[in-house]
Design an enzyme around this catalytic site. Sequence first.
Site, PDB file in Angstrom:
ATOM      1  CB  SER A 212      44.209   6.891  63.856  1.00  0.00           C
ATOM      2  OG  SER A 212      45.480   7.086  64.443  1.00  0.00           O
TER       3      SER A 212
ATOM      4  CE1 TYR B  93      41.733  10.059  67.580  1.00  0.00           C
ATOM      5  CE2 TYR B  93      43.872   9.009  67.823  1.00  0.00           C
ATOM      6  CZ  TYR B  93      42.938   9.663  67.038  1.00  0.00           C
ATOM      7  OH  TYR B  93      43.213   9.908  65.713  1.00  0.00           O
TER       8      TYR B  93
HETATM    9  N1  LIG Z   1      46.323  14.664  62.930  1.00  0.00           N
HETATM   10  C1  LIG Z   1      46.702  13.437  63.183  1.00  0.00           C
HETATM   11  O1  LIG Z   1      47.826  13.185  63.638  1.00  0.00           O
HETATM   12  C2  LIG Z   1      45.797  12.283  62.859  1.00  0.00           C
HETATM   13  C3  LIG Z   1      46.372  11.022  62.717  1.00  0.00           C
HETATM   14  C4  LIG Z   1      45.552   9.931  62.420  1.00  0.00           C
HETATM   15  C5  LIG Z   1      44.188  10.127  62.279  1.00  0.00           C
HETATM   16  N2  LIG Z   1      43.654  11.364  62.447  1.00  0.00           N
HETATM   17  C6  LIG Z   1      42.196  11.499  62.303  1.00  0.00           C
HETATM   18  O2  LIG Z   1      41.935  12.388  61.239  1.00  0.00           O
HETATM   19  C7  LIG Z   1      40.638  12.953  61.426  1.00  0.00           C
HETATM   20  C8  LIG Z   1      40.725  14.450  61.190  1.00  0.00           C
HETATM   21  O3  LIG Z   1      41.541  15.020  62.195  1.00  0.00           O
HETATM   22  P1  LIG Z   1      42.587  16.187  61.894  1.00  0.00           P
HETATM   23  O4  LIG Z   1      43.908  15.704  62.291  1.00  0.00           O
HETATM   24  O5  LIG Z   1      42.381  16.722  60.549  1.00  0.00           O
HETATM   25  O6  LIG Z   1      42.146  17.220  63.046  1.00  0.00           O
HETATM   26  P2  LIG Z   1      41.496  18.665  62.975  1.00  0.00           P
HETATM   27  O7  LIG Z   1      42.310  19.565  62.123  1.00  0.00           O
HETATM   28  O8  LIG Z   1      41.279  19.048  64.405  1.00  0.00           O
HETATM   29  O9  LIG Z   1      40.085  18.441  62.257  1.00  0.00           O
HETATM   30  C9  LIG Z   1      39.013  17.811  62.919  1.00  0.00           C
HETATM   31  C10 LIG Z   1      37.742  18.049  62.125  1.00  0.00           C
HETATM   32  O10 LIG Z   1      36.672  17.339  62.775  1.00  0.00           O
HETATM   33  C11 LIG Z   1      35.577  18.245  62.948  1.00  0.00           C
HETATM   34  N3  LIG Z   1      34.820  17.916  64.139  1.00  0.00           N
HETATM   35  C12 LIG Z   1      35.289  17.679  65.380  1.00  0.00           C
HETATM   36  N4  LIG Z   1      34.272  17.488  66.233  1.00  0.00           N
HETATM   37  C13 LIG Z   1      33.127  17.597  65.501  1.00  0.00           C
HETATM   38  C14 LIG Z   1      31.740  17.509  65.804  1.00  0.00           C
HETATM   39  N5  LIG Z   1      31.296  17.310  67.054  1.00  0.00           N
HETATM   40  N6  LIG Z   1      30.856  17.677  64.816  1.00  0.00           N
HETATM   41  C15 LIG Z   1      31.274  17.930  63.543  1.00  0.00           C
HETATM   42  N7  LIG Z   1      32.562  18.011  63.189  1.00  0.00           N
HETATM   43  C16 LIG Z   1      33.471  17.853  64.169  1.00  0.00           C
HETATM   44  C17 LIG Z   1      36.225  19.634  63.072  1.00  0.00           C
HETATM   45  O11 LIG Z   1      35.322  20.637  62.650  1.00  0.00           O
HETATM   46  P3  LIG Z   1      34.599  21.722  63.619  1.00  0.00           P
HETATM   47  O12 LIG Z   1      35.501  21.978  64.766  1.00  0.00           O
HETATM   48  O13 LIG Z   1      34.399  22.897  62.719  1.00  0.00           O
HETATM   49  O14 LIG Z   1      33.316  21.071  63.999  1.00  0.00           O
HETATM   50  C18 LIG Z   1      37.355  19.517  62.065  1.00  0.00           C
HETATM   51  O15 LIG Z   1      36.916  19.822  60.776  1.00  0.00           O
HETATM   52  C19 LIG Z   1      40.188  12.566  62.830  1.00  0.00           C
HETATM   53  O16 LIG Z   1      39.273  11.498  62.749  1.00  0.00           O
HETATM   54  C20 LIG Z   1      41.473  12.114  63.494  1.00  0.00           C
HETATM   55  O17 LIG Z   1      41.258  11.168  64.495  1.00  0.00           O
HETATM   56  C21 LIG Z   1      44.433  12.450  62.723  1.00  0.00           C
END
Ligand SMILES: NC(=O)c1ccc[n+]([C@@H]2O[C@H](COP(=O)([O-])OP(=O)(O)OC[C@H]3O[C@@H](n4cnc5c(N)ncnc54)[C@H](OP(=O)(O)O)[C@@H]3O)[C@@H](O)[C@H]2O)c1
Length: 260
Positions: A135, A148
């Site tokens: 991120s 985070y």
């Molecule tokens: N959205 C943003 O603004 C943003 C910005 C920069 C970076 N990111 C990064 O992008 C990545 C994806 O996030 P997102 O924004 O797409 O959020 P999201 O829609 O909440 O997706 C998170 C994913 O991680 C999985 N997950 C969470 N805890 C888990 C666990 N204990 N075991 C297995 N899977 C798990 C969830 O699946 P289940 O719940 O089905 O397990 C889900 O598929 C993360 O690393 C986040 O830090 C996000």
Amino acid sequence: MLALVTGASSGIGKEIAYSLAERGFDLILVARRLEVLIAIKHDIMGRHGVNVAVVKTDLADPEACKELYKKVSRFKINVLVNNAGFGVFGNFDETDLDSELELINVNIKAVHILTKLFLKDFKARNSGYILNVASSAGFFSGPMFSSYYASKNYVVRLTQAIHEELKNSKSRVYIGALCPGPVKTDFGRRAGVVFSVSGMNSKYVAEYALKKMLEGQVIIIPGILMKVGKIAGKILPEAITAKAVGNFQRRRHEKAMRIE
Ligand SMILES: NC(=O)c1ccc[n+]([C@@H]2O[C@H](COP(=O)([O-])OP(=O)(O)OC[C@H]3O[C@@H](n4cnc5c(N)ncnc54)[C@H](OP(=O)(O)O)[C@@H]3O)[C@@H](O)[C@H]2O)c1
């Protein structure tokens, strides 16, 4: 060609899975919500005619991460996307310790374990791609989102160091870190915050990430805002960037409170 994507049940991971399938990759999709993964599997297979397998795994359990590797290591995986992750929002003295320990397990330990185990195989073959979803938080300290931001700093620095090692050993294995700013996904809902700037489209982020990964870029930053942010982070003193990030996060908090 086969890719494994963690956190493929929603958001950025799900879009990366679709983008890989559009490029003809077979897929192994990993997350905890099996029914959601199965629905995505059928949709991807129907649309793109690739093979898709799903594995229900809780990546917060380090033993489950090792088990996952054991389960899939007999297949020749070409791309590993360590995407699963989440945030815990609030002042450090008020946030829940167990949620933060879970965050450390998913955002740091799972990435660490899977990167290490797959890297050994990739190095032996002298091929393969590891994309760690970090991120732009990985460039800063993050008041009100401290664990985070710290976890994403770990991912960025680990990735950069391994990249340097690979370069020194003249390996053809790729490792890189995707470092987006806010993206429209379920992330904010799970962390209990609302973005005070409009988030990027997750499909755009996924496409951009894969394009840059295949070009060999190590730190991948979609969008101009965070490219400028990274430069500012290098030029400005830590006291100023920490204050700016803190103000940004407080605005999120206030906005979330107004919506509730
Ligand atoms: N959205 C943003 O603004 C943003 C910005 C920069 C970076 N990111 C990064 O992008 C990545 C994806 O996030 P997102 O924004 O797409 O959020 P999201 O829609 O909440 O997706 C998170 C994913 O991680 C999985 N997950 C969470 N805890 C888990 C666990 N204990 N075991 C297995 N899977 C798990 C969830 O699946 P289940 O719940 O089905 O397990 C889900 O598929 C993360 O690393 C986040 O830090 C996000």
